[in-house]
Design an enzyme around this catalytic site. Structure first.
Site, mmCIF file in Angstrom:
data_model
loop_
_atom_site.group_PDB
_atom_site.id
_atom_site.type_symbol
_atom_site.label_atom_id
_atom_site.label_comp_id
_atom_site.label_asym_id
_atom_site.label_seq_id
_atom_site.Cartn_x
_atom_site.Cartn_y
_atom_site.Cartn_z
ATOM 1 N N ASP A 1 7.460 6.563 -2.623
ATOM 2 C CA ASP A 1 6.336 7.521 -2.604
ATOM 3 C C ASP A 1 5.388 7.313 -1.421
ATOM 4 O O ASP A 1 4.479 8.107 -1.203
ATOM 5 C CB ASP A 1 5.565 7.456 -3.941
ATOM 6 N N HIS B 1 13.902 1.172 -0.205
ATOM 7 C CA HIS B 1 14.690 2.328 -0.654
ATOM 8 C C HIS B 1 14.346 3.606 0.098
ATOM 9 O O HIS B 1 14.712 4.699 -0.338
ATOM 10 C CB HIS B 1 14.481 2.549 -2.163
ATOM 11 N N CYS C 1 20.012 14.088 7.972
ATOM 12 C CA CYS C 1 21.101 14.963 7.553
ATOM 13 C C CYS C 1 22.167 14.149 6.830
ATOM 14 O O CYS C 1 22.284 12.932 7.041
ATOM 15 C CB CYS C 1 21.707 15.720 8.745
ATOM 16 N N CYS D 1 21.029 20.775 9.220
ATOM 17 C CA CYS D 1 20.671 19.945 10.376
ATOM 18 C C CYS D 1 20.788 20.763 11.662
ATOM 19 O O CYS D 1 21.848 21.346 11.946
ATOM 20 C CB CYS D 1 21.624 18.743 10.437
ATOM 21 N N GLY E 1 5.297 -4.643 -11.181
ATOM 22 C CA GLY E 1 5.617 -3.278 -11.619
ATOM 23 C C GLY E 1 7.053 -2.887 -11.417
ATOM 24 O O GLY E 1 7.352 -1.737 -11.082
ATOM 25 N N SER F 1 11.093 -3.251 -13.193
ATOM 26 C CA SER F 1 11.886 -3.652 -14.369
ATOM 27 C C SER F 1 12.914 -4.713 -13.986
ATOM 28 O O SER F 1 13.602 -5.250 -14.847
ATOM 29 C CB SER F 1 12.600 -2.414 -14.941
ATOM 30 N N PRO G 1 3.219 -4.933 -17.691
ATOM 31 C CA PRO G 1 2.803 -4.927 -19.109
ATOM 32 C C PRO G 1 3.941 -5.343 -20.045
ATOM 33 O O PRO G 1 3.724 -5.766 -21.164
ATOM 34 C CB PRO G 1 2.404 -3.472 -19.364
HETATM 35 C C1 BV8 Z 1 23.936 -0.955 -3.683
HETATM 36 C C2 BV8 Z 1 15.480 5.610 -4.212
HETATM 37 C C3 BV8 Z 1 25.853 -1.699 -2.526
HETATM 38 C C4 BV8 Z 1 15.963 6.924 -4.732
HETATM 39 C C5 BV8 Z 1 16.293 3.926 -5.784
HETATM 40 C C6 BV8 Z 1 27.811 1.165 -9.495
HETATM 41 C C7 BV8 Z 1 28.076 1.699 -8.229
HETATM 42 C C8 BV8 Z 1 27.296 1.359 -7.136
HETATM 43 C C9 BV8 Z 1 26.241 0.489 -7.289
HETATM 44 C C10 BV8 Z 1 25.999 -0.012 -8.549
HETATM 45 C C11 BV8 Z 1 26.771 0.301 -9.647
HETATM 46 N N1 BV8 Z 1 26.264 -0.365 -10.739
HETATM 47 C C12 BV8 Z 1 25.200 -1.070 -10.361
HETATM 48 C C13 BV8 Z 1 25.035 -0.882 -9.045
HETATM 49 C C14 BV8 Z 1 24.021 -1.421 -8.261
HETATM 50 C C15 BV8 Z 1 22.896 -0.387 -8.281
HETATM 51 C C16 BV8 Z 1 21.958 -0.755 -9.398
HETATM 52 O O1 BV8 Z 1 21.223 -1.719 -9.251
HETATM 53 N N2 BV8 Z 1 21.987 -0.009 -10.511
HETATM 54 C C17 BV8 Z 1 21.120 -0.349 -11.634
HETATM 55 C C18 BV8 Z 1 20.677 0.931 -12.349
HETATM 56 C C19 BV8 Z 1 21.883 -1.286 -12.548
HETATM 57 N N3 BV8 Z 1 22.236 -0.503 -6.996
HETATM 58 C C20 BV8 Z 1 22.577 0.303 -6.003
HETATM 59 O O2 BV8 Z 1 23.362 1.229 -6.092
HETATM 60 C C21 BV8 Z 1 21.920 -0.053 -4.676
HETATM 61 N N4 BV8 Z 1 22.910 -0.082 -3.641
HETATM 62 O O3 BV8 Z 1 24.129 -1.709 -4.598
HETATM 63 O O4 BV8 Z 1 24.730 -0.849 -2.560
HETATM 64 C C22 BV8 Z 1 26.979 -0.873 -3.049
HETATM 65 C C23 BV8 Z 1 27.364 0.225 -2.322
HETATM 66 C C24 BV8 Z 1 28.444 0.979 -2.778
HETATM 67 C C25 BV8 Z 1 29.106 0.624 -3.959
HETATM 68 C C26 BV8 Z 1 28.676 -0.483 -4.695
HETATM 69 C C27 BV8 Z 1 27.612 -1.233 -4.245
HETATM 70 C C28 BV8 Z 1 20.876 1.002 -4.325
HETATM 71 C C29 BV8 Z 1 19.721 0.901 -5.285
HETATM 72 C C30 BV8 Z 1 18.598 1.816 -4.796
HETATM 73 C C31 BV8 Z 1 18.585 3.070 -5.633
HETATM 74 N N5 BV8 Z 1 17.452 3.916 -5.215
HETATM 75 N N6 BV8 Z 1 15.282 4.695 -5.341
HETATM 76 C C32 BV8 Z 1 14.911 7.631 -5.499
HETATM 77 O O5 BV8 Z 1 13.857 7.038 -5.822
HETATM 78 O O6 BV8 Z 1 15.117 8.844 -5.770
HETATM 79 S S1 BV8 Z 1 16.018 2.868 -7.068
HETATM 80 C C33 BV8 Z 1 14.791 3.444 -8.088
HETATM 81 O O7 BV8 Z 1 14.702 2.437 -9.090
HETATM 82 C C34 BV8 Z 1 13.389 3.533 -7.547
HETATM 83 O O8 BV8 Z 1 13.245 3.153 -6.207
HETATM 84 C C35 BV8 Z 1 12.649 2.516 -8.426
HETATM 85 O O9 BV8 Z 1 11.561 1.983 -7.816
HETATM 86 C C36 BV8 Z 1 13.736 1.549 -8.568
HETATM 87 C C37 BV8 Z 1 13.699 0.378 -9.435
HETATM 88 O O10 BV8 Z 1 13.113 0.694 -10.605
HETATM 89 P P1 BV8 Z 1 11.621 0.125 -10.816
HETATM 90 O O11 BV8 Z 1 10.838 0.288 -9.561
HETATM 91 O O12 BV8 Z 1 11.717 -1.218 -11.374
HETATM 92 O O13 BV8 Z 1 11.100 1.175 -11.802
HETATM 93 P P2 BV8 Z 1 11.394 1.232 -13.359
HETATM 94 O O14 BV8 Z 1 10.983 2.577 -13.814
HETATM 95 O O15 BV8 Z 1 12.775 0.715 -13.627
HETATM 96 O O16 BV8 Z 1 10.409 0.124 -13.981
HETATM 97 C C38 BV8 Z 1 9.022 0.310 -13.891
HETATM 98 C C39 BV8 Z 1 8.411 -0.988 -14.364
HETATM 99 O O17 BV8 Z 1 7.002 -0.865 -14.228
HETATM 100 C C40 BV8 Z 1 8.680 -1.289 -15.830
HETATM 101 O O18 BV8 Z 1 9.089 -2.643 -15.944
HETATM 102 C C41 BV8 Z 1 7.324 -1.083 -16.495
HETATM 103 O O19 BV8 Z 1 7.122 -1.998 -17.555
HETATM 104 C C42 BV8 Z 1 6.389 -1.379 -15.376
HETATM 105 N N7 BV8 Z 1 5.071 -0.744 -15.455
HETATM 106 C C43 BV8 Z 1 4.742 0.426 -16.059
HETATM 107 N N8 BV8 Z 1 3.425 0.660 -15.871
HETATM 108 C C44 BV8 Z 1 2.926 -0.381 -15.147
HETATM 109 C C45 BV8 Z 1 3.979 -1.264 -14.870
HETATM 110 N N9 BV8 Z 1 3.813 -2.386 -14.162
HETATM 111 C C46 BV8 Z 1 2.569 -2.652 -13.699
HETATM 112 N N10 BV8 Z 1 1.504 -1.845 -13.922
HETATM 113 C C47 BV8 Z 1 1.654 -0.706 -14.635
HETATM 114 N N11 BV8 Z 1 0.594 0.099 -14.856
#
Ligand code: BV8
Length: 246
Positions: free
Chosen positions: A106, A121, A129, A149, A189, A191, A217
């Protein structure tokens, strides 16, 4: 928030030379930006972010994915950084060396005034593109949904890292160096579910001598392994922590 933090944490921060913060969607929550895993609203409630934020979803329906990011850009354009973002800018001035490693797309850390930020990210305000990754600066003057593009004719897409896409090698290398050299490492902040970003925290936990602090939290899978777990919203905890170490 009149918080009483553990004295050993305050001492560690007061003597810290290098402090590294990893932030996730929770840092923007108090600005009104829904976290990545909160239910999406309205039209988007029927879609899973993890599905939409993928190259396959874009190939399948470029219009839907482009519109999803246009909606998210509109959300972000209406919000301001919150006290948590502002406190991190103060941290940048307070410590000899400080970096914000963010998973957030953001751009709110920079809007708040942070200058040493690594956007792991990408950033939804930036567009490239699909076929060749040509960065397109004046994309919002182009027609089409998505626009094409001007250089190669392929669809434009947000310049973010989708699931299944690799992060920038250099960004990841720099981020890992910051994590491993930190005196204090703050996981704020997030997960801690998305890799490789969460691996930065794992590496900091494994490294002797680094004090790892989680600010959230809720519990995360890494909560049992950190040195300090500060349970609460970052918009309250970070300003209180800044006051406590002045
Ligand atoms: C990769 C940009 C190598 C886009 C994002 C199968 C195939 C391929 C890969 C995978 C696969 N299985 C798993 C993977 C790995 C995968 C992954 O990790 N998946 C997860 C779901 C298990 N990762 C990837 O794919 C990464 N690349 O591995 O490349 C590769 C290449 C090819 C093939 C294999 C491997 C790329 C990961 C990046 C993805 N892009 N964002 C967009 O935003 O549109 S990630 C997205 O999740 C956001 O950026 C977000 O920030 C991020 C992480 O989540 P969090 O930031 O933690 O947010 P979340 O909502 O989860 O949690 C919020 C937290 O805040 C909570 O804990 C809550 O309690 C807390 N909270 C709430 N309020 C407050 C607070 N904390 C403080 N104060 C508050 N007030």
């Amino acid at each position: 928030m009149s918080a009483n933090f553990p004295p050993s944490l305050i001492e560690a921060l007061q003597s810290a030379e290098i402090v590294t913060a990893l932030t996730g969607a929770g840092v923007s929550a108090e600005s009104g930006v829904p976290t990545f895993r909160e239910a999406q609203t309205g039209l988007w409630a029927q879609y899973e972010p993890e599905h939409l934020a993928t190259p396959d979803a874009f190939i399948e329906d470029p219009v839907l994915v482009w519109e999803w990011y246009a909606w998210r850009r509109s959300l972000v354009s209406e919000v301001d950084p919150n006290p948590g973002h502002v406190a991190l800018v103060e941290f940048e001035r307070r410590f000899p060396q400080f970096v914000t490693l963010t998973q957030n797309v953001d751009g709110l850390h920079r809007v708040a005034g942070a200058s040493n930020v690594i956007e792991l990210h990408g950033n939804i305000q930036q567009v490239k593109c699909f076929d060749r990754g040509h960065p397109i600066l004046d994309w919002d003057t182009l027609d089409g949904v998505p626009p094409l593009c001007p250089l190669c004719g392929s669809y434009l897409r947000p310049d973010v890292v989708w699931f299944g896409e690799s992060l920038s090698e250099s960004a990841l290398e720099q981020a890992l160096a910051w994590a491993l050299q930190a005196d204090v490492y703050l996981s704020i902040g997030t997960s801690s579910l998305v890799y490789p970003a969460a691996a930065l925290t794992v590496e900091a936990i494994k490294r002797d001598g680094i004090i790892v602090v989680e600010i959230n939290p809720n519990e995360t899978p890494l909560s049992p392994y950190v040195d300090f777990g500060l349970r609460g919203p970052s918009g309250e905890i970070l300003p209180a922590l800044l006051d406590a170490i002045r």
